[in-house]
Scaffold this motif. Structure first.
Motif, mmCIF file in Angstrom:
data_model
loop_
_atom_site.group_PDB
_atom_site.id
_atom_site.type_symbol
_atom_site.label_atom_id
_atom_site.label_comp_id
_atom_site.label_asym_id
_atom_site.label_seq_id
_atom_site.Cartn_x
_atom_site.Cartn_y
_atom_site.Cartn_z
ATOM 1 N N TRP A 5 -27.138 90.423 31.084
ATOM 2 C CA TRP A 5 -26.764 91.262 29.951
ATOM 3 C C TRP A 5 -25.260 91.279 29.710
ATOM 4 C CZ3 TRP A 5 -30.492 91.306 26.973
ATOM 5 C CH2 TRP A 5 -31.798 91.406 27.437
ATOM 6 N N ASN A 6 -24.456 91.020 30.754
ATOM 7 C CA ASN A 6 -23.023 90.826 30.511
ATOM 8 C C ASN A 6 -22.795 89.563 29.693
ATOM 9 O OD1 ASN A 6 -22.073 93.120 31.782
ATOM 10 N ND2 ASN A 6 -21.883 92.117 33.777
ATOM 11 N N SER A 7 -23.586 88.527 29.985
ATOM 12 C CA SER A 7 -23.493 87.284 29.233
ATOM 13 C C SER A 7 -23.946 87.486 27.789
ATOM 14 C CB SER A 7 -24.341 86.202 29.902
ATOM 15 O OG SER A 7 -24.379 85.028 29.124
ATOM 16 N N ALA A 8 -25.046 88.240 27.609
ATOM 17 C CA ALA A 8 -25.544 88.502 26.259
ATOM 18 C C ALA A 8 -24.534 89.301 25.445
ATOM 19 C CB ALA A 8 -26.869 89.256 26.337
ATOM 20 N N GLU A 9 -23.845 90.224 26.092
ATOM 21 C CA GLU A 9 -22.855 91.040 25.386
ATOM 22 C C GLU A 9 -21.607 90.237 25.049
ATOM 23 O OE1 GLU A 9 -20.741 95.434 25.778
ATOM 24 O OE2 GLU A 9 -21.731 94.533 27.516
ATOM 25 N N GLN A 18 -26.979 93.954 17.978
ATOM 26 C CA GLN A 18 -28.094 94.334 18.843
ATOM 27 C C GLN A 18 -28.190 93.341 19.990
ATOM 28 O OE1 GLN A 18 -31.905 94.492 16.910
ATOM 29 N NE2 GLN A 18 -32.984 95.248 18.726
ATOM 30 N N LEU A 19 -28.136 93.838 21.217
ATOM 31 C CA LEU A 19 -28.147 92.974 22.398
ATOM 32 C C LEU A 19 -29.563 92.678 22.885
ATOM 33 C CD1 LEU A 19 -25.260 94.579 24.496
ATOM 34 C CD2 LEU A 19 -25.133 92.661 22.906
ATOM 35 N N SER A 79 -32.014 82.940 21.933
ATOM 36 C CA SER A 79 -32.615 82.020 22.900
ATOM 37 C C SER A 79 -31.516 81.196 23.556
ATOM 38 C CB SER A 79 -33.637 81.117 22.212
ATOM 39 O OG SER A 79 -33.032 80.433 21.121
ATOM 40 N N LEU A 80 -31.873 80.507 24.629
ATOM 41 C CA LEU A 80 -30.933 79.674 25.385
ATOM 42 C C LEU A 80 -31.252 78.199 25.168
ATOM 43 C CD1 LEU A 80 -31.023 81.641 28.752
ATOM 44 C CD2 LEU A 80 -29.034 81.475 27.262
ATOM 45 N N ASP A 81 -30.208 77.367 25.168
ATOM 46 C CA ASP A 81 -30.463 75.932 25.104
ATOM 47 C C ASP A 81 -30.689 75.385 26.511
ATOM 48 O OD1 ASP A 81 -27.994 75.623 26.335
ATOM 49 O OD2 ASP A 81 -26.974 74.880 24.540
ATOM 50 N N GLU A 82 -30.876 74.065 26.624
ATOM 51 C CA GLU A 82 -31.205 73.476 27.921
ATOM 52 C C GLU A 82 -30.053 73.565 28.918
ATOM 53 O OE1 GLU A 82 -29.789 70.297 25.069
ATOM 54 O OE2 GLU A 82 -31.167 72.005 25.051
ATOM 55 N N ASN A 83 -28.841 73.869 28.429
ATOM 56 C CA ASN A 83 -27.679 74.007 29.310
ATOM 57 C C ASN A 83 -27.329 75.459 29.608
ATOM 58 O OD1 ASN A 83 -27.142 71.142 29.434
ATOM 59 N ND2 ASN A 83 -26.386 71.300 27.322
ATOM 60 N N GLY A 84 -28.195 76.385 29.178
ATOM 61 C CA GLY A 84 -27.960 77.788 29.477
ATOM 62 C C GLY A 84 -26.994 78.468 28.537
ATOM 63 N N ARG A 85 -26.737 77.884 27.383
ATOM 64 C CA ARG A 85 -25.852 78.504 26.401
ATOM 65 C C ARG A 85 -26.674 79.261 25.362
ATOM 66 N NH1 ARG A 85 -23.001 73.370 26.783
ATOM 67 N NH2 ARG A 85 -24.271 72.632 25.040
ATOM 68 N N TRP A 86 -26.154 80.412 24.958
ATOM 69 C CA TRP A 86 -26.834 81.206 23.943
ATOM 70 C C TRP A 86 -26.771 80.506 22.599
ATOM 71 C CZ3 TRP A 86 -29.832 84.880 25.659
ATOM 72 C CH2 TRP A 86 -29.494 85.599 26.809
ATOM 73 N N LEU A 87 -27.890 80.515 21.878
ATOM 74 C CA LEU A 87 -27.943 79.929 20.538
ATOM 75 C C LEU A 87 -27.722 81.010 19.479
ATOM 76 C CD1 LEU A 87 -31.030 77.572 21.003
ATOM 77 C CD2 LEU A 87 -28.601 76.975 21.129
ATOM 78 N N SER A 88 -27.463 80.597 18.271
ATOM 79 C CA SER A 88 -27.178 81.534 17.194
ATOM 80 C C SER A 88 -28.434 82.290 16.775
ATOM 81 C CB SER A 88 -26.620 80.783 15.983
ATOM 82 O OG SER A 88 -25.398 80.139 16.306
ATOM 83 N N LYS A 89 -28.235 83.543 16.350
ATOM 84 C CA LYS A 89 -29.343 84.321 15.803
ATOM 85 C C LYS A 89 -29.677 83.865 14.385
ATOM 86 C CE LYS A 89 -28.133 88.669 18.143
ATOM 87 N NZ LYS A 89 -27.697 90.064 17.888
ATOM 88 N N ALA A 90 -28.621 83.475 13.644
ATOM 89 C CA ALA A 90 -28.810 83.106 12.244
ATOM 90 C C ALA A 90 -27.740 82.086 11.853
ATOM 91 C CB ALA A 90 -28.721 84.340 11.349
ATOM 92 N N LYS A 91 -27.961 81.435 10.740
ATOM 93 C CA LYS A 91 -26.990 80.486 10.210
ATOM 94 C C LYS A 91 -26.789 80.745 8.723
ATOM 95 C CE LYS A 91 -30.551 76.964 9.378
ATOM 96 N NZ LYS A 91 -30.992 75.577 9.654
ATOM 97 N N LYS A 92 -25.656 80.302 8.216
ATOM 98 C CA LYS A 92 -25.354 80.495 6.801
ATOM 99 C C LYS A 92 -25.853 79.302 6.006
ATOM 100 C CE LYS A 92 -21.012 80.405 5.562
ATOM 101 N NZ LYS A 92 -19.618 80.860 5.331
#
Length: 213
Positions: A5-9, A18-19, A79-92
């Motif tokens: 949750w520190n990573s999510a924040e 919203q976390l 969601s997370l990608d295969e390398n453990g990085r957070w992906l975007s919630k939305a795109k423009k």
């Protein structure tokens, strides 16, 4: 949990972002502890993890054991990608005119709108998650040879002509168990009396119509 949750924040840039999404789910008391653990894990795997959500699951079984087993669930909004990085919630996404060109606004910005990268905020998920929870509980009750079955539909949808009682919660239920009267407990006692009276009235009407026939 703190790493998660520190990573999510840390990935959020908006102060009001919203976390997580929080769920509190009551477990069936008719099942033993190990079956309830298997039940909630399977449910989370099928409904959340399979969609790419990260699930933080915490089970509580307060004293007395087996009286009010329940779980607290936190679901990631990204969601997370295969390398453990957070992906975007939305795109423009830019709005195009009839010629396929971007539209310039008076402010100098290109006209655009936000497109979500997943359907996790779809309000229809509430119904799907409730239906799935009803189904899997009944599967586990049947598998364990229990006669009880669960329905998450309202009395009205089930065709039951009865006033539903108010959920007491663990704190109020514990006070009632110790003999301490509460407002919610008194309300439920009044509801039970009213339901009993209504049932008696309906029986009298059935007998009367039967006599008239």
């Amino acid at each position: 949990r703190s790493i998660l949750w520190n990573s999510a924040e840390s990935i959020e840039t908006q102060w009001n972002a919203q976390l997580a999404r929080k769920l509190i789910i009551t477990l069936p008391r008719e099942l033993p502890l190990e079956e309830n653990i298997a039940l909630i894990r399977q449910y989370c795997d099928e409904q959340f993890c399979s969609k790419g959500m990260v699930v933080d699951l915490c089970m509580h079984d307060p004293d007395p054991p087996g009286y009010n087993p329940h779980v607290h669930i936190l679901l990631s909004m990204r969601s997370l990608d295969e390398n453990g990085r957070w992906l975007s919630k939305a795109k423009k996404e830019y709005v195009l005119d009839e010629n396929g060109e971007r539209i310039l606004l008076p402010s100098g910005e290109w006209k655009s709108h936000k497109v979500y990268t997943n359907d996790w905020n779809d309000r229809g998920n509430v119904v799907r998650w409730r239906d799935a929870w009803e189904k899997i509980q009944n599967q586990y009750l049947e598998k364990n040879g229990r006669p009880e079955r669960v329905s998450l539909q309202s009395y009205a949808k089930q065709g039951i002509d009865q006033i539903p009682e108010v959920h007491m919660g663990p704190a109020v239920a514990h006070m009632e168990e110790k003999g301490v009267r509460t407002n919610i407990g008194d309300l439920n006692r009044d509801i039970r009396k009213t339901n009993s009276l209504l049932q008696s009235i309906r029986q009298i009407l059935r007998d009367l119509f039967g006599w008239l026939d």
